[in-house]
Design a protein around this motif. Structure first.
Motif, PDB file in Angstrom:
ATOM      1  N   ILE A  10       0.861  -1.173   0.000  1.00 39.99           N
ATOM      2  CA  ILE A  10       0.000   0.000   0.000  1.00 39.99           C
ATOM      3  C   ILE A  10       0.901   1.228   0.000  1.00 39.99           C
ATOM      4  O   ILE A  10       1.842   1.320   0.795  1.00 39.99           O
ATOM      5  N   SER A  34      -0.454   4.588  -0.301  1.00 42.71           N
ATOM      6  CA  SER A  34      -1.146   5.784   0.171  1.00 42.71           C
ATOM      7  C   SER A  34      -2.208   5.348   1.165  1.00 42.71           C
ATOM      8  O   SER A  34      -2.652   4.210   1.160  1.00 42.71           O
ATOM      9  N   GLY A  35      -2.589   6.258   2.008  1.00 38.53           N
ATOM     10  CA  GLY A  35      -3.577   5.958   3.031  1.00 38.53           C
ATOM     11  C   GLY A  35      -3.172   6.622   4.325  1.00 38.53           C
ATOM     12  O   GLY A  35      -2.261   7.455   4.367  1.00 38.53           O
ATOM     13  N   THR A  36      -3.825   6.232   5.395  1.00 39.89           N
ATOM     14  CA  THR A  36      -3.510   6.821   6.691  1.00 39.89           C
ATOM     15  C   THR A  36      -2.123   6.362   7.142  1.00 39.89           C
ATOM     16  O   THR A  36      -1.605   5.336   6.681  1.00 39.89           O
ATOM     17  N   THR A  73      -2.328   2.835   8.476  1.00 37.84           N
ATOM     18  CA  THR A  73      -2.438   1.836   7.410  1.00 37.84           C
ATOM     19  C   THR A  73      -1.068   1.571   6.788  1.00 37.84           C
ATOM     20  O   THR A  73      -0.689   0.414   6.569  1.00 37.84           O
ATOM     21  N   ASN A  76       0.906  -1.957   7.162  1.00 37.81           N
ATOM     22  CA  ASN A  76       1.177  -2.654   5.913  1.00 37.81           C
ATOM     23  C   ASN A  76       2.674  -2.926   5.759  1.00 37.81           C
ATOM     24  O   ASN A  76       3.084  -4.025   5.377  1.00 37.81           O
TER      25      ASN A  76
END
Length: 165
Positions: A6, A8-10, A13, A17
């Motif tokens: 992953i 992008s994201g918080t 996260t 990940n």
């Protein structure tokens, strides 16, 4: 199992990940080795492919079960002392056993971590005040380093098997 990367994201996260991907990378350095090769000492330290996984399982228990869940050393579901015993693999333990142990410890760590926010803190002897964010980063660093060790050991073992040494 292969965790998708992953990008992008918080923050949480991304941290979780990256940690999961490093856990898997460490396992992959040993997966498929014979029992003898998993235990083969190629360096002066206690570092072998199987002992790296054993150590990683103990690190999961120390940081998440002891520090975050507040369990005593004897209450953890496996070895959880901060010493070289984390590298000790019993003769009756197989590589599959140790991989499964690390995967169980990792699952439990995820469950424990889910109950905290990144900014939550704990006072830990010899560490000081740590946040969950710091713990996740420390585990990412730890497992990335050990996956690198495992990669080198695996390369040496694979070269020995192919007769290229």
């Amino acid at each position: 199992m292969s965790t998708t990367r992953i990008t992008s994201g918080t923050e949480r996260t991304l941290l979780e990940n990256t940690l999961d991907r490093n856990r898997e990378a460490l396992i992959e350095t040993a997966r498929g080795l014979s029992e003898a090769d998993a235990r083969r000492r190629l360096v002066a330290s206690l570092t072998t492919p199987i002992s790296l996984l054993k150590h990683a399982a103990a690190a999961e228990r120390i940081w998440f079960q002891r520090f975050w869940a507040g369990l005593g050393e004897s209450e953890c579901d496996g070895y959880a002392a901060r010493d070289l015993g984390t590298f000790a693999v019993r003769d009756d333990e197989t590589l599959a056993d140790v991989i499964a142990e690390f995967e169980r410890a990792s699952r439990r760590s995820r469950e424990i971590a889910a109950g905290f926010d990144l900014d939550d803190t704990r006072e830990i002897p010899d560490e000081g005040t740590i946040s969950l964010r710091f713990t996740l980063l420390a585990m990412i660093e730890e497992f990335a380093r050990h996956a690198g060790h495992g990669d080198i050991l695996r390369e040496q073992l694979d070269q020995t098997q192919s007769g290229k040494v």
